[in-house]
Design an enzyme around this catalytic site. Structure first.
Site, PDB file in Angstrom:
ATOM      1  N   GLY A 244       0.796  -1.213   0.000  1.00 30.25           N
ATOM      2  CA  GLY A 244       0.000   0.000   0.000  1.00 30.25           C
ATOM      3  C   GLY A 244       0.828   1.261   0.000  1.00 30.25           C
ATOM      4  O   GLY A 244       0.391   2.309  -0.482  1.00 30.25           O
ATOM      5  N   ARG A 245       2.014   1.190   0.577  1.00 29.45           N
ATOM      6  CA  ARG A 245       2.827   2.408   0.606  1.00 29.45           C
ATOM      7  C   ARG A 245       4.312   2.091   0.556  1.00 29.45           C
ATOM      8  O   ARG A 245       5.138   2.899   0.986  1.00 29.45           O
ATOM      9  CB  ARG A 245       2.500   3.260   1.809  1.00 29.45           C
ATOM     10  CG  ARG A 245       2.529   2.499   3.120  1.00 29.45           C
ATOM     11  CD  ARG A 245       2.262   3.449   4.228  1.00 29.45           C
ATOM     12  NE  ARG A 245       2.057   2.726   5.469  1.00 29.45           N
ATOM     13  CZ  ARG A 245       2.003   3.314   6.630  1.00 29.45           C
ATOM     14  NH1 ARG A 245       2.141   4.604   6.714  1.00 29.45           N
ATOM     15  NH2 ARG A 245       1.809   2.612   7.714  1.00 29.45           N
TER      16      ARG A 245
ATOM     17  N   LYS B  27       9.171   3.552   2.178  1.00 28.33           N
ATOM     18  CA  LYS B  27       7.830   3.360   2.753  1.00 28.33           C
ATOM     19  C   LYS B  27       7.251   4.744   3.037  1.00 28.33           C
ATOM     20  O   LYS B  27       7.848   5.513   3.798  1.00 28.33           O
ATOM     21  CB  LYS B  27       7.959   2.543   4.045  1.00 28.33           C
ATOM     22  CG  LYS B  27       6.642   2.240   4.721  1.00 28.33           C
ATOM     23  CD  LYS B  27       6.846   1.208   5.804  1.00 28.33           C
ATOM     24  CE  LYS B  27       5.627   1.026   6.671  1.00 28.33           C
ATOM     25  NZ  LYS B  27       5.848   0.065   7.739  1.00 28.33           N
TER      26      LYS B  27
ATOM     27  N   ASP C 289       0.593 -10.839   6.459  1.00 26.58           N
ATOM     28  CA  ASP C 289       1.303  -9.948   5.526  1.00 26.58           C
ATOM     29  C   ASP C 289       2.437  -9.212   6.234  1.00 26.58           C
ATOM     30  O   ASP C 289       3.190  -8.478   5.596  1.00 26.58           O
ATOM     31  CB  ASP C 289       0.337  -8.941   4.896  1.00 26.58           C
ATOM     32  CG  ASP C 289      -0.379  -8.098   5.934  1.00 26.58           C
ATOM     33  OD1 ASP C 289      -1.029  -8.687   6.816  1.00 26.58           O
ATOM     34  OD2 ASP C 289      -0.277  -6.865   5.881  1.00 26.58           O
ATOM     35  N   ASN C 290       2.559  -9.395   7.530  1.00 26.47           N
ATOM     36  CA  ASN C 290       3.665  -8.765   8.255  1.00 26.47           C
ATOM     37  C   ASN C 290       4.694  -9.798   8.708  1.00 26.47           C
ATOM     38  O   ASN C 290       5.497  -9.528   9.604  1.00 26.47           O
ATOM     39  CB  ASN C 290       3.140  -7.996   9.470  1.00 26.47           C
ATOM     40  CG  ASN C 290       2.413  -6.719   9.061  1.00 26.47           C
ATOM     41  OD1 ASN C 290       2.647  -6.194   7.984  1.00 26.47           O
ATOM     42  ND2 ASN C 290       1.539  -6.229   9.917  1.00 26.47           N
TER      43      ASN C 290
ATOM     44  N   ASP D 273       7.979  -4.423   9.286  1.00 31.21           N
ATOM     45  CA  ASP D 273       6.831  -3.536   9.502  1.00 31.21           C
ATOM     46  C   ASP D 273       6.680  -3.153  10.975  1.00 31.21           C
ATOM     47  O   ASP D 273       5.914  -3.765  11.726  1.00 31.21           O
ATOM     48  CB  ASP D 273       5.531  -4.158   8.975  1.00 31.21           C
ATOM     49  CG  ASP D 273       5.421  -3.962   7.472  1.00 31.21           C
ATOM     50  OD1 ASP D 273       6.388  -3.468   6.865  1.00 31.21           O
ATOM     51  OD2 ASP D 273       4.378  -4.294   6.907  1.00 31.21           O
TER      52      ASP D 273
HETATM   53  P1  AMP Z   1      -0.411  -3.125   8.538  1.00 28.32           P
HETATM   54  O1  AMP Z   1      -1.306  -4.068   9.246  1.00 28.32           O
HETATM   55  O2  AMP Z   1      -0.038  -1.908   9.301  1.00 28.32           O
HETATM   56  O3  AMP Z   1       0.789  -3.821   7.996  1.00 28.32           O
HETATM   57  O4  AMP Z   1      -1.244  -2.538   7.297  1.00 28.32           O
HETATM   58  C1  AMP Z   1      -1.837  -3.381   6.369  1.00 28.32           C
HETATM   59  C2  AMP Z   1      -1.629  -2.850   4.987  1.00 28.32           C
HETATM   60  O5  AMP Z   1      -2.283  -1.617   4.839  1.00 28.32           O
HETATM   61  C3  AMP Z   1      -0.167  -2.588   4.675  1.00 28.32           C
HETATM   62  O6  AMP Z   1       0.417  -3.675   4.110  1.00 28.32           O
HETATM   63  C4  AMP Z   1      -0.230  -1.452   3.716  1.00 28.32           C
HETATM   64  O7  AMP Z   1      -0.160  -1.933   2.412  1.00 28.32           O
HETATM   65  C5  AMP Z   1      -1.569  -0.815   3.936  1.00 28.32           C
HETATM   66  N1  AMP Z   1      -1.433   0.552   4.435  1.00 28.32           N
HETATM   67  C6  AMP Z   1      -1.259   0.975   5.699  1.00 28.32           C
HETATM   68  N2  AMP Z   1      -1.190   2.313   5.759  1.00 28.32           N
HETATM   69  C7  AMP Z   1      -1.339   2.762   4.488  1.00 28.32           C
HETATM   70  C8  AMP Z   1      -1.374   4.048   3.873  1.00 28.32           C
HETATM   71  N3  AMP Z   1      -1.241   5.163   4.567  1.00 28.32           N
HETATM   72  N4  AMP Z   1      -1.540   4.079   2.549  1.00 28.32           N
HETATM   73  C9  AMP Z   1      -1.674   2.967   1.821  1.00 28.32           C
HETATM   74  N5  AMP Z   1      -1.657   1.750   2.339  1.00 28.32           N
HETATM   75  C10 AMP Z   1      -1.502   1.631   3.651  1.00 28.32           C
HETATM   76 MG    MG Z   2       2.358  -4.298   7.014  1.00 31.74          MG
END
Ligand code: AMP
Ligand code: MG
Length: 721
Positions: free
Chosen positions: A218-219, A239, A404-405, A414
């Site tokens: 996502g980023r 990131k 995914d982490n 992450d």
């Molecule tokens: P996380 O559980 O924090 O790893 O978030 C899950 C997914 O959400 C991540 O793999 C990112 O791809 C996406 N994500 C989190 N924050 C953002 C953001 N600000 N913009 C785009 N994608 C995001």
């Molecule tokens: Mg993540």
């Protein structure tokens, strides 16, 4: 400062060797490995137009592609454009004239070639990109020394260097590329069907135990891969550099607080000897980001790892039943309908060819693993088991162990609402957004097992094919396979790895024991130590609200041979309680001291047993085995811990310094904490060396080694970042 010299001597020798053997080059001249991700793995069917790179695209399970071209776009999202900028584009809104999003985004297209020097990637930009004003807040030296020995960063590490662009060419090149101000790209070579340039990958995953569909990148945008004798293969990824096709409804950006946490957290974990992605640099820019609390400064972390592939990438290639049939669409997004393939009797089962591509890429090219898929899976299990065990022994809580982490290489990846344990509590939940404590400290090994189980499920057809037919061929292995064939492979696959769970548990236990053995300096660690030393110690901390890391550091200075000396034992227990608790009432202090004294006796008996002593005396010809033991303990029990109070304070100070336009001040604060985090075992005034000759810096570092204020103990962060 015995420890300072001891710890730093080794890296600097390596550095000298490096300086002699490697000539440094700027980022766009870094040598690329023969096999790159883009040449090895298929591209997703997305156009090259600016909107194709930004609009949410959800791909069906049958997609074979892994990655898409994405040029960084470090700007507000939704796009904001001023009247003046519109006028520059020849649009007068007062006259009711309109402009398309595509045309606005096109300004970001890196179409102007700025540097086309031989032996490197081309450097491209556009007038609009060049208006960006990124500021470098820090570069992590350990990563330059180990992972990227060839990278020339100019004066980027000089905290007093002017912060304006144009002062150091190598540093500007670094900042320009990491920020996306300039974009790297290769010539379209004869043997290549795609230009090499920044990319994002597609992964799915289970969040909090539930199938969550397509999640990222996502980023995260990868900029390039490089390789060297010392660093091996390394990918440089940013990131927070803006939207990708996998950003769903989010902006692709990151706020300063989350980038500071990741930048420091990854290096702190690596310094403790725990596998991790590494931090290369942190940047900020005048772009502000909208979050629940209002607008916040944006920031970007550049990170480095041999690969950022996660378990979720494999789930994307072969999602289970749930994943096959559910799709979430995002506002403004599109569903990438692939042409129906008459030869695909599996009907969107997943892409088995893609699954093999990805497996071969990670196994052969990234990990250089020589065995088959089964043995490789067990290697992935082993690596993650070891990392998880080290998290437990070092009181690290990741906070969001979604599939995914979880890195396929077993790296800690992450850094979000993570925390280091302070007052020991096995049920501690560091993530404010995890009300049931699914990812609490004590649940971590189980949740990583869940993630590995998801990986195993995704790999079943490959594992089964290998078991039944031998080596999986590169192309066409699943061609013409019926649903029944796949079921058969899956069954055989299950059989092939049926005991992975036991392997996992055994590795976690073994790694934990070894690591506890080091932390308690027990060279002859035995079964009963699990209970009498480790568990009783942890229960003691829990019962009396005593700090986890500080206790182990205190214990490093204990002389077990003196345990029968009443005065020594009492004063040791007193010092322990005084240095590891905050605001204890006097009767609680007494109870804690009593508990500690009783445990110290048990521990000392073990530490002075004949076998233990003999194991240390081997290395102590002068009979000074306890001194050697202390040195060994202090080298594995950190004096500095990246605690929540300190992270919060650092974020606040950096934020305020930036608001006051004091970039140098912000850089200094970050550099100091990074230096502490990357050298956590030094003494920092612990032995009273500051008392005789206190410098401001020494006093400040002692403060930063402290437990912090009571209200930050067990402080929880939220996922919002
Ligand atoms: P996380 O559980 O924090 O790893 O978030 C899950 C997914 O959400 C991540 O793999 C990112 O791809 C996406 N994500 C989190 N924050 C953002 C953001 N600000 N913009 C785009 N994608 C995001
Ligand atoms: Mg993540």
């Amino acid at each position: 400062m015995l420890f300072r010299t001891a710890v730093r001597a080794a890296p600097s020798r390596t550095m000298t060797q490096l300086q002699q053997t490697t000539s440094k080059v700027r980022i766009h001249r870094l040598p690329r490995p023969q096999a790159t991700l883009q040449r090895t793995l298929k591209r997703l069917p997305l156009g090259d137009t600016p909107t194709a790179q930004r609009r949410s695209s959800v791909f069906p399970a049958s997609s074979r592609g892994v990655w898409a071209r994405v040029n960084p776009l470090w700007d507000h999202w939704p796009i904001q454009i001023s009247k003046e900028e519109l006028a520059e584009l020849g649009v007068d809104i007062d006259k009711g004239e309109q402009i398309s999003v595509e045309d606005v985004l096109k300004r970001w297209d890196p179409t102007d070639v700025l540097d086309d020097a031989e032996g490197g990637l081309k450097v491209l930009s556009s007038k609009h990109r060049l208006k960006q004003e990124p500021t470098l807040l820090g570069v992590a030296e350990p990563v330059l020394n180990t992972s990227l020995p060839q990278l020339d960063v100019g004066d980027a590490q000089d905290l007093n260097a002017p912060t304006e662009a144009g002062t150091s060419a190598a540093r500007d090149a670094l900042v320009d590329i990491l920020s996306g101000r300039k974009v790297l790209s290769s010539e379209l070579g004869a043997e290549e069907d795609v230009e090499y340039g920044p990319w994002s990958t597609r992964y799915t995953g289970h969040q909090f135990g539930q199938w969550a569909g397509q999640l990222g990148d996502g980023r995260a945008i990868s900029l390039l891969e490089t390789t060297s004798e010392l660093g091996g293969r390394q990918e440089i990824q940013v990131k927070g550099a803006g939207r990708t096709p996998f950003s769903r409804q989010a902006d692709g950006l990151a706020v300063l607080r989350s980038s500071v946490r990741e930048y420091l957290g990854a290096e702190a974990i690596a310094a403790l000897g725990i596998p991790s992605t590494r931090s290369l640099a942190i940047l900020t820019s005048p772009v502000e980001v909208a979050r629940e609390m209002g607008y916040e400064p944006s920031s970007l972390v550049a990170r480095v790892a041999p690969s950022f592939i996660r378990i979720g990438h494999f789930e994307a290639m072969n999602p289970g039943e749930a994943g096959r049939n559910s799709h979430t669409l995002f506002l403004g997004g599109r569903w990438q309908q692939e042409e129906k393939d008459e030869n695909d009797p599996l009907g969107g089962q997943g892409n088995l060819e893609g699954l093999r591509d990805l497996t071969a890429w990670v196994k052969d090219d990234v990990m250089k693993f020589e065995g088959g898929v089964k043995d490789w899976f067990l290697e992935v299990v082993k690596r993650n088991a070891e990392t998880t065990a080290l998290w437990q022994v070092y009181g690290f809580m990741h906070g969001v162990l979604n599939t995914d982490n979880i890195s396929i290489l077993g790296l800690t990846i992450d850094y979000g609402p993570y925390a280091f344990m302070d007052q020991f509590n096995p049920g501690h939940i560091c993530n404010h957004s995890d009300p049931t404590g699914l990812y609490s400290y004590k649940n971590q090994p189980n949740r990583v097992a869940f993630a590995l189980d998801s990986l195993g499920s995704a790999l079943l057809p490959l594992l089964g094919y290998e078991k039944l037919k031998g080596k999986v061929p590169a192309e066409g292995w699943a061609e013409g396979a019926s649903t029944d064939d796949v079921r058969k492979w899956e069954e055989a696959g299950l059989e092939a790895i049926n005991s992975w769970g036991e392997d996992y548990t055994r590795t976690v236990e073994l790694t934990e024991r070894e690591a506890w053995g080091r932390r308690f300096a027990l060279r002859t660690y035995q079964d009963s130590d699990d209970r009498d030393v480790v568990q009783d110690f942890l229960s003691l901390l829990r019962a009396h609200g005593v700090d986890f890391h500080a206790s182990l550091r205190e214990l490093s200075n204990f002389h077990p041979s003196r345990v029968d000396d009443d005065a020594y034992r009492r004063s040791f227990a007193q010092r322990w309680v005084a240095n590891t608790t905050i605001d204890l009432k006097s009767d609680s202090v007494m109870r804690a001291e009593e508990g500690i004294t009783a445990w110290l006796r048990v521990y000392a008996a073990r530490a002075t047993s004949a076998a233990e002593k003999a194991a240390w005396e081997k290395d102590a010809p002068d009979g000074e085995w306890e001194e050697i033991r202390t040195v060994a303990m202090r080298a594995v029990n950190p004096r500095f811990v990246l605690r929540q109070w300190l992270l919060e304070e650092t974020i606040k100070t950096v934020d305020e310094a930036l608001k006051a336009k004091d970039v140098t001040g912000a850089r200094k604060v970050l550099a100091r904490v990074l230096d502490l985090a990357t050298h956590p075992f030094e003494s920092y005034g612990e032995d009273g060396e500051c008392a005789a000759n206190p410098s401001d810096e020494g006093v400040e570092r002692m403060r930063l080694c402290g437990l912090g204020p009571q209200n930050f103990l067990g402080f929880q962060c939220s996922c919002s970042s």
